[in-house]
Design an enzyme around this catalytic site. Sequence first.
Site, PDB file in Angstrom:
ATOM      1  N   GLY A 105       0.801  -1.231   0.000  1.00  0.00           N
ATOM      2  CA  GLY A 105       0.000   0.000   0.000  1.00  0.00           C
ATOM      3  C   GLY A 105       0.827   1.271   0.000  1.00  0.00           C
ATOM      4  CG  LEU A 106       3.951   1.703   2.129  1.00  0.00           C
ATOM      5  CD1 LEU A 106       5.209   1.255   2.862  1.00  0.00           C
ATOM      6  CD2 LEU A 106       3.350   2.917   2.830  1.00  0.00           C
ATOM      7  N   GLY A 107       2.800   2.303  -2.615  1.00  0.00           N
ATOM      8  CA  GLY A 107       3.034   2.847  -3.956  1.00  0.00           C
ATOM      9  C   GLY A 107       4.347   2.402  -4.586  1.00  0.00           C
ATOM     10  CB  ALA A 110       3.255   4.643  -8.522  1.00  0.00           C
ATOM     11  CG  ASP A 152      -0.901   4.548  -5.515  1.00  0.00           C
ATOM     12  OD1 ASP A 152      -1.793   5.126  -4.861  1.00  0.00           O
ATOM     13  OD2 ASP A 152      -0.557   3.377  -5.302  1.00  0.00           O
TER      14      ASP A 152
HETATM   15  C1  MEV Z   1      -4.087   2.327  -3.701  1.00  0.00           C
HETATM   16  O1  MEV Z   1      -2.993   3.040  -3.186  1.00  0.00           O
HETATM   17  C2  MEV Z   1      -5.365   3.047  -3.420  1.00  0.00           C
HETATM   18  C3  MEV Z   1      -6.637   2.406  -3.945  1.00  0.00           C
HETATM   19  O2  MEV Z   1      -7.653   3.393  -3.785  1.00  0.00           O
HETATM   20  C4  MEV Z   1      -6.520   2.023  -5.403  1.00  0.00           C
HETATM   21  C5  MEV Z   1      -6.424   3.210  -6.347  1.00  0.00           C
HETATM   22  O3  MEV Z   1      -6.704   4.329  -5.968  1.00  0.00           O
HETATM   23  O4  MEV Z   1      -6.079   2.965  -7.515  1.00  0.00           O
HETATM   24  C6  MEV Z   1      -7.023   1.189  -3.139  1.00  0.00           C
END
Ligand code: MEV
Length: 313
Positions: A105-107, A110, A152
């Site tokens: 979840g830390l990108g 990207a 991201d």
């Molecule tokens: C991912 O960092 C965040 C989500 O909302 C996916 C997105 O925005 O593409 C889960």
Amino acid sequence: MPAFTAQAPAKIILFGEHAVVYGRPAIAVPVTALQTRAIVRADPHASHGQVHLLAPAVQLDAWLDELEPNHPLRRVVELTAQELGAAYIPACQITIQSTIPVASGLGSGAAVSVAVIRALAAYLGRALPDETVSAIAYEVEKIHHGTPSGVDNTVIALRKAVFFARGQPIQPLRVGRPFLLLIADSGIPSPTALTVGEVRSAWQQNPTHYEALFDQIAAIVVQARSLIENGSSDHLGDLMNRNQTLLRELGVSSPELERLIHAALRAGALGAKLSGGGRGGNIIALVSEVNAPVVAQSLEEAGAKGVIRTTVQ
Ligand code: MEV
């Protein structure tokens, strides 16, 4: 041999993940304590146009044209060359080093794209505007997780806090007063594509219910924006807790994330929530200078694999 180097930070979503995929706004900030670095060096021994990719963290050591046409690294190199109008890339080696954990979840995806785009553009003798860097990285995000919102690549390319809504002009976010967050890693990898796909199936089955949840998240994001801009960040904690309640209802939390969130709140954090796709990955907790060490210790005792401090400014 000169090296052309570029770095890109990690990111966290403060408010609005998942709902942002459905056109609602989100707030995201860069995390400079974690970085991806891309280094491009000319390779005098390789034949013309040969690009050698090295990413030791993911055991990648390959020539560009050996990779699948849709491999994210191949795409990012080809799209960058195309954007720059380069018919071929003078033979080179691209090395990628990163301290950003993947699928957390830390990108990380990207950040790799943004670092490679900037280093390669420098090697080819050009600099690209942030918006173009972000747009190329967005194309690669689609390979990583199907229907990305674009948040991201935007925050990582801009390296600034953003209030982001899909399809709208980028709005940098003014932070009235800096505030402190702890980022705690559950140690459980969780590819964003998975949770985004699950939320999509649930939304397809019950659009009214999910649209209502997304609207409630959007209202929180809008309130959070004005608190952040007004320098009233002490009051963000309650909004983080309410956002977490809605993320739980979306089905993207997990017992491990809940354990970390409760450990942070019990130790005095002002608010806590998961950040990013959820299920695994990281949680964020709003803390003061005074209680940060106690909250960090409580998170570690509750099983966090790492705790990072970051100041949002
Ligand atoms: C991912 O960092 C965040 C989500 O909302 C996916 C997105 O925005 O593409 C889960």
